[in-house]
Design a protein around this motif. Structure first.
Motif, PDB file in Angstrom:
ATOM      1  N   SER A 292      31.106 -16.980  63.164  1.00 11.74           N
ATOM      2  CA  SER A 292      30.778 -15.892  62.242  1.00 11.74           C
ATOM      3  C   SER A 292      31.603 -15.900  60.970  1.00 11.74           C
ATOM      4  O   SER A 292      31.177 -15.328  59.965  1.00 11.74           O
ATOM      5  CB  SER A 292      30.963 -14.533  62.934  1.00 11.74           C
ATOM      6  N   GLN A 293      32.775 -16.515  60.979  1.00 12.16           N
ATOM      7  CA  GLN A 293      33.587 -16.542  59.776  1.00 12.16           C
ATOM      8  C   GLN A 293      34.500 -17.770  59.764  1.00 12.16           C
ATOM      9  O   GLN A 293      34.704 -18.407  60.791  1.00 12.16           O
ATOM     10  CB  GLN A 293      34.447 -15.276  59.650  1.00 12.16           C
TER      11      GLN A 293
ATOM     12  N   HIS B  29      16.234 -18.033  59.242  1.00 16.22           N
ATOM     13  CA  HIS B  29      17.207 -17.620  58.216  1.00 16.22           C
ATOM     14  C   HIS B  29      16.848 -18.115  56.814  1.00 16.22           C
ATOM     15  O   HIS B  29      17.463 -17.666  55.836  1.00 16.22           O
ATOM     16  CB  HIS B  29      18.604 -18.127  58.580  1.00 16.22           C
TER      17      HIS B  29
ATOM     18  N   TYR C 218      21.182 -18.266  50.833  1.00 14.92           N
ATOM     19  CA  TYR C 218      22.280 -17.556  51.493  1.00 14.92           C
ATOM     20  C   TYR C 218      23.220 -16.973  50.440  1.00 14.92           C
ATOM     21  O   TYR C 218      23.179 -17.342  49.262  1.00 14.92           O
ATOM     22  CB  TYR C 218      23.059 -18.500  52.416  1.00 14.92           C
TER      23      TYR C 218
ATOM     24  N   LYS D 127      30.301 -14.743  51.018  1.00 16.52           N
ATOM     25  CA  LYS D 127      31.159 -13.603  50.698  1.00 16.52           C
ATOM     26  C   LYS D 127      32.589 -13.904  51.119  1.00 16.52           C
ATOM     27  O   LYS D 127      32.827 -14.364  52.247  1.00 16.52           O
ATOM     28  CB  LYS D 127      30.662 -12.340  51.404  1.00 16.52           C
TER      29      LYS D 127
ATOM     30  N   SER E 292      31.648 -13.052  45.642  1.00 13.56           N
ATOM     31  CA  SER E 292      30.522 -13.632  46.374  1.00 13.56           C
ATOM     32  C   SER E 292      29.637 -14.417  45.415  1.00 13.56           C
ATOM     33  O   SER E 292      29.705 -14.230  44.194  1.00 13.56           O
ATOM     34  CB  SER E 292      29.705 -12.533  47.065  1.00 13.56           C
TER      35      SER E 292
ATOM     36  N   ARG F 242      32.530 -15.507  54.880  1.00 15.07           N
ATOM     37  CA  ARG F 242      31.361 -15.199  55.694  1.00 15.07           C
ATOM     38  C   ARG F 242      30.105 -15.560  54.904  1.00 15.07           C
ATOM     39  O   ARG F 242      30.076 -15.404  53.683  1.00 15.07           O
ATOM     40  CB  ARG F 242      31.333 -13.719  56.088  1.00 15.07           C
TER      41      ARG F 242
ATOM     42  N   GLU G  67      25.938 -14.981  54.689  1.00 16.76           N
ATOM     43  CA  GLU G  67      24.846 -14.092  55.094  1.00 16.76           C
ATOM     44  C   GLU G  67      23.514 -14.654  54.614  1.00 16.76           C
ATOM     45  O   GLU G  67      23.375 -15.088  53.461  1.00 16.76           O
ATOM     46  CB  GLU G  67      25.078 -12.703  54.487  1.00 16.76           C
TER      47      GLU G  67
ATOM     48  N   GLU H 153      21.265 -11.679  58.422  1.00 18.82           N
ATOM     49  CA  GLU H 153      22.248 -11.904  59.477  1.00 18.82           C
ATOM     50  C   GLU H 153      23.325 -12.896  59.017  1.00 18.82           C
ATOM     51  O   GLU H 153      23.105 -13.710  58.116  1.00 18.82           O
ATOM     52  CB  GLU H 153      21.546 -12.452  60.726  1.00 18.82           C
ATOM     53  N   LEU H 154      24.494 -12.814  59.665  1.00 23.01           N
ATOM     54  CA  LEU H 154      25.568 -13.767  59.414  1.00 23.01           C
ATOM     55  C   LEU H 154      25.266 -15.067  60.132  1.00 23.01           C
ATOM     56  O   LEU H 154      24.811 -15.062  61.289  1.00 23.01           O
ATOM     57  CB  LEU H 154      26.906 -13.206  59.893  1.00 23.01           C
TER      58      LEU H 154
END
Length: 436
Positions: A117-118, A157, A161, A164, A188, A226, A228, A234-235
């Motif tokens: 996620s990150q 997805h 994108y 961030k 971002s 991150r 998105e 969604e991430l």
């Protein structure tokens, strides 16, 4: 006991020799003493010189970087632009940075953060001086071309994108807790994975985060990336869209670049030009390329005419030759700038100094005799001292030939934390000599 005595007196002898700007003839006893203590003096002088050099460079010790340290291309460009005067800089500030620190991501593994996620970056910002003004700061992250074989991923997805970047001030890393709901969004940007055919550096502005860390005197800057999806909201794992850290060389790691200034106007940087006399655009070669008579050539022609007239008149040829020879000797021995090349390889610095390999420092040497030429810009005290010396050398010694104008140089080097640092150093090059 003798060795202890020599170690005690050697700094005094060294300082005495350094403080006298004009060399005085030494006696036979003094020469014997210098020969006897020369090895000890040389060792002690080297220790003092190294400490002073470290103080000038703002280092605690000479860096010893590993072979894996490869400078980022961006830092090389920073050095070239700033040292050549072509730096465009940030339009927000009119001040030029005299220090640029390229802090490399430490590539720590964080088990508490979810890798899907990150992506977390760790930077040692201890070398960002608390008294300096931060003109700008940016995080540079390399994004690689993305080839996603799973069609279901792009169906869910898409290809657009938004990356961030978040920041948080931390003081202790052993019990590091991943960022929660109190994340501070720093910057971002949007991107499309279908548009990238080659690797590309993406830049985030992080000046506010660095200023907060500087104010809190924190030694660690932690940033979190991150990604998105603009389609699903969604991430997604940053690694899947080109931000993978795996297997990257040192110069491909994320780089935190901090531009600072100490607030001093400083001196102009002397542009490196080792072969300036051989450059095609030099004034020395311009006269040969153009057909326009040069002023210097006309002056030489007038000199030749006057010399021919004197030779025809006769009578005082020997006196004239003696006077000319005396003037030439006086000009040769007078105070002037002389070449002095500093080679970083000879100093043993080539393993941590990236650029330049050396520079022309110059030094001043020569006599300050009455009357002192105006181009030497003598002080009033030096003029009076020289007059007294010309009347009776016992009344006053000669004035000293010393630098009265300097310029700065810029150095790109690797510091003790294996970061790439650009720094401007004042008073490193003698531009002009004078009598004091």
């Amino acid at each position: 006991m003798k060795s202890l005595g020599l170690l005690f007196f050697s700094p005094i002898l060294l300082l005495t020799s350094v403080e006298s700007c004009c060399q005085q003839p030494s006696s036979g006893l003094k020469r014997k003493w210098e020969l006897w203590t020369r090895p000890v003096l040389r060792k002690r002088a080297m220790e003092i010189a190294q400490k002073r050099l470290l103080n000038i460079l703002g280092l605690d010790d000479f860096p010893k970087p590993g072979r894996h340290v490869i400078p980022h291309k961006f830092m090389l460009e920073i050095y070239r632009n700033l040292s050549s005067g072509n730096y465009k800089g940030n339009k927000v500030s009119d001040m030029l940075p005299n220090s640029v620190v390229g802090i490399v991501d430490q590539e720590r593994s964080d088990n508490s953060a979810t890798p899907t996620s990150q992506q977390v970056f760790y930077f040692n910002v201890s070398n960002v001086h608390s008294s300096h003004t931060v003109l700008g700061a940016q995080l540079r992250v390399l994004r690689l071309p993305t080839l996603i074989k799973d069609k279901s991923f792009t169906e869910q997805h898409g290809t657009a994108y938004r990356a961030k970047l978040y920041g948080k001030h931390v003081t202790d890393i052993p019990n590091f807790v991943p960022f929660g709901s109190n994340l501070e969004l720093l910057d971002s940007f949007a991107f499309d994975i279908s548009d990238l055919s080659h690797e590309q550096w993406n830049v985030f502005t992080v000046k506010k985060a660095v200023e907060k860390s500087q104010k809190a005197q924190s030694k660690l800057q932690v940033l979190e990336l991150r990604v998105e999806s603009l389609t699903s909201g969604e991430l997604v794992p940053p690694e899947l869209v080109g931000f993978s850290k795996t297997g990257r060389l040192y110069n491909k790691h994320a780089l935190l670049v901090v531009f600072t200034t100490d607030g001093k106007s400083g001196q102009p940087i002397r542009k490196p030009a080792p072969d300036e006399n051989k450059a095609p655009g030099n004034a020395m070669s311009s006269a040969k390329r153009t057909g326009v008579p040069q002023e210097k050539d006309s002056q030489l022609e007038h000199t030749r005419v006057r010399r021919d007239l004197r030779s025809k008149s006769g009578g005082n040829n020997k006196k004239t030759r003696r006077g000319t020879k005396s003037r030439r000797r006086r000009k040769k021995d007078s105070c002037r700038r002389k070449p002095l090349l500093v080679d970083f390889n000879q100093l043993g610095w080539s393993d941590w100094v990236i650029a330049p390999r050396g520079y022309s420092a110059y030094f001043c040497q020569g006599l300050c005799e009455f009357p002192i030429d105006n181009h030497l810009k003598p002080t009033n005290h030096a003029t009076v001292q020289t007059i007294l010396n010309s009347v009776a050398p016992s009344l006053a010694p000669q004035a000293c030939c010393s630098p009265n104008k300097f310029s700065a140089i810029s150095i790109l080097f690797v510091d003790s934390n294996e970061n790439i640092v650009y720094k401007k150093y004042d008073d490193m090059v003698v531009e002009r000599c004078g009598c004091k």
